[in-house]
Design a protein around this motif. Structure first.
Motif, PDB file in Angstrom:
ATOM      1  N   ASP A  82       0.833  -1.205   0.000  1.00 54.69           N
ATOM      2  CA  ASP A  82       0.000   0.000   0.000  1.00 54.69           C
ATOM      3  C   ASP A  82       0.865   1.252   0.000  1.00 54.69           C
ATOM      4  OD1 ASP A  82      -2.230  -1.590   0.099  1.00 54.69           O
ATOM      5  OD2 ASP A  82      -2.363  -1.532   2.280  1.00 54.69           O
ATOM      6  N   HIS A  83       0.366   2.286  -0.672  1.00 56.38           N
ATOM      7  CA  HIS A  83       1.131   3.526  -0.733  1.00 56.38           C
ATOM      8  C   HIS A  83       0.196   4.713  -0.930  1.00 56.38           C
ATOM      9  CE1 HIS A  83       0.541   4.041  -5.072  1.00 56.38           C
ATOM     10  NE2 HIS A  83       0.695   2.738  -5.165  1.00 56.38           N
ATOM     11  N   ASN A  84       0.720   5.902  -0.679  1.00 57.65           N
ATOM     12  CA  ASN A  84       0.015   7.160  -0.926  1.00 57.65           C
ATOM     13  C   ASN A  84       0.779   7.987  -1.946  1.00 57.65           C
ATOM     14  OD1 ASN A  84      -2.073   6.733   0.984  1.00 57.65           O
ATOM     15  ND2 ASN A  84      -0.676   7.296   2.623  1.00 57.65           N
ATOM     16  N   LEU A  85       1.532   7.331  -2.806  1.00 62.02           N
ATOM     17  CA  LEU A  85       2.375   8.018  -3.777  1.00 62.02           C
ATOM     18  C   LEU A  85       1.545   8.805  -4.780  1.00 62.02           C
ATOM     19  CD1 LEU A  85       4.909   5.188  -4.640  1.00 62.02           C
ATOM     20  CD2 LEU A  85       5.397   7.286  -3.371  1.00 62.02           C
ATOM     21  N   GLU A  86       2.109   9.946  -5.187  1.00 63.94           N
ATOM     22  CA  GLU A  86       1.550  10.714  -6.291  1.00 63.94           C
ATOM     23  C   GLU A  86       2.457  10.582  -7.512  1.00 63.94           C
ATOM     24  OE1 GLU A  86       0.883  14.760  -5.053  1.00 63.94           O
ATOM     25  OE2 GLU A  86      -0.097  14.106  -3.206  1.00 63.94           O
ATOM     26  N   TRP A  87       3.770  10.490  -7.275  1.00 67.10           N
ATOM     27  CA  TRP A  87       4.765  10.489  -8.341  1.00 67.10           C
ATOM     28  C   TRP A  87       5.718   9.306  -8.187  1.00 67.10           C
ATOM     29  CZ3 TRP A  87       4.356  14.493 -11.813  1.00 67.10           C
ATOM     30  CH2 TRP A  87       3.653  15.630 -11.402  1.00 67.10           C
ATOM     31  N   CYS A  88       6.162   8.782  -9.322  1.00 67.35           N
ATOM     32  CA  CYS A  88       7.229   7.786  -9.348  1.00 67.35           C
ATOM     33  C   CYS A  88       8.206   8.250 -10.427  1.00 67.35           C
ATOM     34  CB  CYS A  88       6.678   6.401  -9.669  1.00 67.35           C
ATOM     35  SG  CYS A  88       7.902   5.096  -9.461  1.00 67.35           S
ATOM     36  N   TRP A  89       9.421   8.584 -10.018  1.00 66.05           N
ATOM     37  CA  TRP A  89      10.417   9.166 -10.909  1.00 66.05           C
ATOM     38  C   TRP A  89      11.538   8.168 -11.146  1.00 66.05           C
ATOM     39  CZ3 TRP A  89      13.517  14.128  -9.251  1.00 66.05           C
ATOM     40  CH2 TRP A  89      14.462  14.435 -10.238  1.00 66.05           C
ATOM     41  N   PHE A  90      11.678   7.726 -12.387  1.00 60.14           N
ATOM     42  CA  PHE A  90      12.735   6.801 -12.774  1.00 60.14           C
ATOM     43  C   PHE A  90      13.912   7.628 -13.297  1.00 60.14           C
ATOM     44  CE2 PHE A  90       8.916   4.314 -12.862  1.00 60.14           C
ATOM     45  CZ  PHE A  90       9.317   3.070 -12.402  1.00 60.14           C
ATOM     46  N   ALA A  91      15.002   7.628 -12.570  1.00 56.50           N
ATOM     47  CA  ALA A  91      16.188   8.410 -12.931  1.00 56.50           C
ATOM     48  C   ALA A  91      17.308   7.464 -13.347  1.00 56.50           C
ATOM     49  CB  ALA A  91      16.642   9.286 -11.761  1.00 56.50           C
ATOM     50  N   GLY A  92      17.530   7.363 -14.647  1.00 54.45           N
ATOM     51  CA  GLY A  92      18.591   6.501 -15.155  1.00 54.45           C
ATOM     52  C   GLY A  92      18.198   5.046 -15.275  1.00 54.45           C
ATOM     53  N   CYS A  93      16.934   4.749 -15.128  1.00 55.15           N
ATOM     54  CA  CYS A  93      16.434   3.376 -15.280  1.00 55.15           C
ATOM     55  C   CYS A  93      14.976   3.476 -15.708  1.00 55.15           C
ATOM     56  CB  CYS A  93      16.585   2.582 -13.982  1.00 55.15           C
ATOM     57  SG  CYS A  93      15.676   3.276 -12.589  1.00 55.15           S
ATOM     58  N   ASP A  94      14.356   2.345 -15.965  1.00 56.51           N
ATOM     59  CA  ASP A  94      12.965   2.366 -16.374  1.00 56.51           C
ATOM     60  C   ASP A  94      12.235   1.231 -15.684  1.00 56.51           C
ATOM     61  OD1 ASP A  94      10.775   3.432 -17.694  1.00 56.51           O
ATOM     62  OD2 ASP A  94      11.049   2.182 -19.461  1.00 56.51           O
ATOM     63  N   GLY A  95      10.943   1.331 -15.649  1.00 56.45           N
ATOM     64  CA  GLY A  95      10.131   0.299 -15.029  1.00 56.45           C
ATOM     65  C   GLY A  95       8.684   0.733 -15.026  1.00 56.45           C
ATOM     66  N   ASP A  96       7.864  -0.065 -14.397  1.00 55.91           N
ATOM     67  CA  ASP A  96       6.447   0.243 -14.283  1.00 55.91           C
ATOM     68  C   ASP A  96       6.186   0.942 -12.960  1.00 55.91           C
ATOM     69  OD1 ASP A  96       5.781  -0.962 -16.739  1.00 55.91           O
ATOM     70  OD2 ASP A  96       5.716  -2.936 -15.787  1.00 55.91           O
ATOM     71  N   ALA A  97       5.539   2.084 -13.036  1.00 64.25           N
ATOM     72  CA  ALA A  97       5.206   2.845 -11.827  1.00 64.25           C
ATOM     73  C   ALA A  97       4.086   2.131 -11.073  1.00 64.25           C
ATOM     74  CB  ALA A  97       4.779   4.251 -12.206  1.00 64.25           C
ATOM     75  N   PRO A  98       4.085   2.233  -9.753  1.00 68.71           N
ATOM     76  CA  PRO A  98       2.978   1.658  -8.985  1.00 68.71           C
ATOM     77  C   PRO A  98       1.639   2.245  -9.442  1.00 68.71           C
ATOM     78  CG  PRO A  98       4.776   2.288  -7.528  1.00 68.71           C
ATOM     79  CD  PRO A  98       5.105   2.827  -8.885  1.00 68.71           C
TER      80      PRO A  98
END
Length: 129
Positions: A82-98
């Motif tokens: 569980d999370h309360n994230l608003e942003w997911c920032w991939f710096a120098g890598c890539d992936g799927d944001a929550p």
């Protein structure tokens, strides 16, 4: 005093085992983010002092503080619960944001430091999401 108590006294609330393969019978580790965490920086290296300064300036432009952010390596993403994230920032890598987060991508902070076009591209992402 056990290890968990020591970590708590040191103010460490999030950690990971570097060599999980040494403990094959352990259940899958999960990461519960602090309630106030609004931005997750995904990068494999701990930011250096200059990188941390730039990161702080970018957070400030987003009306966030360092207390609103947390850094994790890319391989830890799958363990987030569980999370309360608003942003997911991939710096120098890539992936799927929550699920439910706005995804930002950029070069690593150390490369971003010296690349005006990359900074502009990141700023454009922030403003359009």
């Amino acid at each position: 005093m056990n290890d968990l108590q020591r970590l708590k006294e040191m103010g460490i609330s999030v950690w990971e085992v570097r060599r999980a393969d040494v403990f094959p019978n352990q259940p899958q580790q999960t990461i519960t983010l602090p309630v106030g965490c609004k931005l997750l920086l995904i990068c494999d290296n701990q930011p250096e002092e200059q990188d941390a300064w730039l990161f702080g300036k970018i957070l400030s432009s987003m009306k966030l503080t360092p207390e609103d952010a947390l850094r994790l390596p890319a391989d830890a993403l799958l363990a987030i619960t569980d999370h309360n994230l608003e942003w997911c920032w991939f710096a120098g890598c890539d992936g799927d944001a929550p699920h439910g987060t706005k995804k930002l991508t950029s070069p690593s902070l150390s490369l971003l430091q010296h690349d005006q076009n990359a900074k502009k591209a990141l700023w454009h992402q922030i403003k359009t999401l």
